[in-house]
Design an enzyme around this catalytic site. Structure first.
Site, mmCIF file in Angstrom:
data_model
loop_
_atom_site.group_PDB
_atom_site.id
_atom_site.type_symbol
_atom_site.label_atom_id
_atom_site.label_comp_id
_atom_site.label_asym_id
_atom_site.label_seq_id
_atom_site.Cartn_x
_atom_site.Cartn_y
_atom_site.Cartn_z
ATOM 1 N N HIS A 271 -2.385 -7.173 0.687
ATOM 2 C CA HIS A 271 -1.986 -8.444 1.306
ATOM 3 C C HIS A 271 -2.931 -8.774 2.463
ATOM 4 O O HIS A 271 -3.333 -9.924 2.648
ATOM 5 C CB HIS A 271 -0.558 -8.365 1.851
ATOM 6 C CG HIS A 271 0.499 -8.155 0.815
ATOM 7 N ND1 HIS A 271 1.266 -7.018 0.752
ATOM 8 C CD2 HIS A 271 0.929 -8.956 -0.201
ATOM 9 C CE1 HIS A 271 2.141 -7.122 -0.246
ATOM 10 N NE2 HIS A 271 1.949 -8.282 -0.853
ATOM 11 N N MET B 227 5.968 -11.425 -0.947
ATOM 12 C CA MET B 227 7.369 -10.995 -0.943
ATOM 13 C C MET B 227 7.564 -9.865 0.070
ATOM 14 O O MET B 227 8.546 -9.115 -0.002
ATOM 15 C CB MET B 227 7.798 -10.566 -2.343
ATOM 16 C CG MET B 227 7.751 -11.739 -3.318
ATOM 17 S SD MET B 227 8.873 -11.567 -4.697
ATOM 18 C CE MET B 227 8.224 -10.115 -5.470
ATOM 19 N N GLN C 298 12.808 -14.984 -9.609
ATOM 20 C CA GLN C 298 11.727 -14.456 -10.449
ATOM 21 C C GLN C 298 11.996 -13.041 -10.955
ATOM 22 O O GLN C 298 11.172 -12.457 -11.647
ATOM 23 C CB GLN C 298 10.387 -14.503 -9.730
ATOM 24 C CG GLN C 298 10.203 -13.492 -8.615
ATOM 25 C CD GLN C 298 8.916 -13.741 -7.865
ATOM 26 O OE1 GLN C 298 8.766 -14.742 -7.170
ATOM 27 N NE2 GLN C 298 7.954 -12.840 -8.006
HETATM 28 P P1 AMP Z 1 3.540 -9.942 -3.682
HETATM 29 O O1 AMP Z 1 4.041 -9.706 -2.286
HETATM 30 O O2 AMP Z 1 3.478 -8.696 -4.495
HETATM 31 O O3 AMP Z 1 4.240 -11.087 -4.344
HETATM 32 O O4 AMP Z 1 2.028 -10.381 -3.531
HETATM 33 C C1 AMP Z 1 1.634 -11.458 -2.728
HETATM 34 C C2 AMP Z 1 0.200 -11.781 -3.020
HETATM 35 O O5 AMP Z 1 -0.612 -10.644 -2.735
HETATM 36 C C3 AMP Z 1 -0.037 -12.126 -4.497
HETATM 37 O O6 AMP Z 1 -0.988 -13.175 -4.589
HETATM 38 C C4 AMP Z 1 -0.584 -10.832 -5.049
HETATM 39 O O7 AMP Z 1 -1.404 -11.012 -6.193
HETATM 40 C C5 AMP Z 1 -1.394 -10.330 -3.873
HETATM 41 N N1 AMP Z 1 -1.592 -8.884 -3.981
HETATM 42 C C6 AMP Z 1 -0.640 -7.946 -4.205
HETATM 43 N N2 AMP Z 1 -1.203 -6.729 -4.309
HETATM 44 C C7 AMP Z 1 -2.543 -6.900 -4.150
HETATM 45 C C8 AMP Z 1 -3.671 -6.020 -4.160
HETATM 46 N N3 AMP Z 1 -3.531 -4.718 -4.379
HETATM 47 N N4 AMP Z 1 -4.901 -6.557 -3.971
HETATM 48 C C9 AMP Z 1 -5.048 -7.896 -3.767
HETATM 49 N N5 AMP Z 1 -4.020 -8.772 -3.748
HETATM 50 C C10 AMP Z 1 -2.792 -8.283 -3.936
#
Ligand code: AMP
Length: 282
Positions: A37, A30, A61
């Protein structure tokens, strides 16, 4: 890096690449990108020949409209970040591209049963339906060989794995990458940008509370250590949604531990307006 906004364009490009035998790795996000990321992008670059990242703040969501409105958007920075990371393709669709006007939003409903009734499913009603609505569409557009997810969102990983089973989006390998943390233990998250200095100082308490559970785990009843962990969070100014121990494979809460069952400790709590989640495999 090639940037696509239209699903027809990215599909055509990826189809041509697949015909050349290239393996596609996909990292859905996102945006408001951070080193957590990046760790997923790097893993995809190691495993595959084309890494696709998507940035889409998915309205369906968010159960809380103000959380959606305040979700950080840093798109120019994200593009530079992805270029520096060696990402090959960025998919940056508008909302209408994913949810065409006139289409009934209730079109899909996924049955996740028990998984949707606990933890994030309980505290954020409809959240996982929204996550899977967008994930189904994105996977259908990108059709990757590998999908990269973060353990940071433990329950989301389980739900998406289930989605892939239900919808038959296989063959697809799902790779779950470890949680990337700040030096003080705070799990990296786009939402951390919303913390003020005082809140940022308190935020690592969530990781400490999970470690308290891990360090004090013992065979038998776990209620007391969970209560202490929760009280520690409250003492640091958190409003706790849950802090629990659960079976790592099923997410059934575990109060009596047999000393063998593989556990995960999970927590979600607000610091004023910002809701943070974290977990630790034990
Ligand atoms: P988001 O942008 O928050 O929807 O996250 C995108 C992807 O990055 C999802 O699969 C999250 O689980 C992963 N993600 C977010 N924060 C972390 C983190 N601190 N360590 C590893 N993966 C992450």
């Amino acid at each position: 890096m090639i940037l696509f906004k239209k699903k027809s364009d990215i599909r055509a490009c990826l189809n041509a690449m697949k015909q050349e035998g290239r393996k596609i790795g996909f990292v859905p996000t996102m945006g408001a990108l951070h080193p957590g990321h990046l760790s997923l992008i790097e893993r995809s670059r190691e495993d595959t020949s084309i890494t696709v990242c998507s940035i889409f703040v998915n309205p369906t969501q968010f159960n809380d409209p103000s959380d959606f409105e305040k979700y950080p958007v840093t798109i120019e920075k994200d593009i530079l970040f992805l270029e520096a990371a060696g990402c090959d393709i960025l998919f940056l669709p508008a909302v209408e591209e994913i949810y065409p006007a006139g289409e009934k939003p209730e079109k899909e409903h996924y049955d996740f049963g028990y998984l949707e009734t606990i933890f994030e499913g309980k505290y954020r009603p409809g959240h996982f339906q929204g996550v899977c609505q967008v994930m189904h569409r994105l996977l259908d557009i990108v059709k990757p060989g590998n999908l990269y997810l973060g353990q940071k969102d433990y329950q989301q990983c389980m739900v998406i794995t289930r989605l892939i089973e239900i919808t038959g989006l296989l063959p697809l390998n799902t790779i779950i990458c470890p949680t990337f943390r700040e030096p003080d233990g705070l799990a990296m998250s786009s939402r951390n940008m919303r913390l003020n200095q005082e809140e940022r100082g308190k935020a690592p308490a969530i990781y400490k509370a999970l470690n308290y559970i891990k360090d004090n785990l013992h065979k038998g009843n776990l209620q007391a250590i969970k209560q202490t962990a929760s009280a520690n969070l409250s003492a640091n100014g958190f409003r706790v949604d849950y802090i629990e121990t659960a079976d790592a494979a099923t997410l059934q809460p575990v109060d009596e531990w047999d000393g063998k069952q593989k556990l995960v400790a999970l927590a979600a709590a607000f610091l004023n307006e910002v809701r943070l989640i974290d977990n630790l495999l034990i």
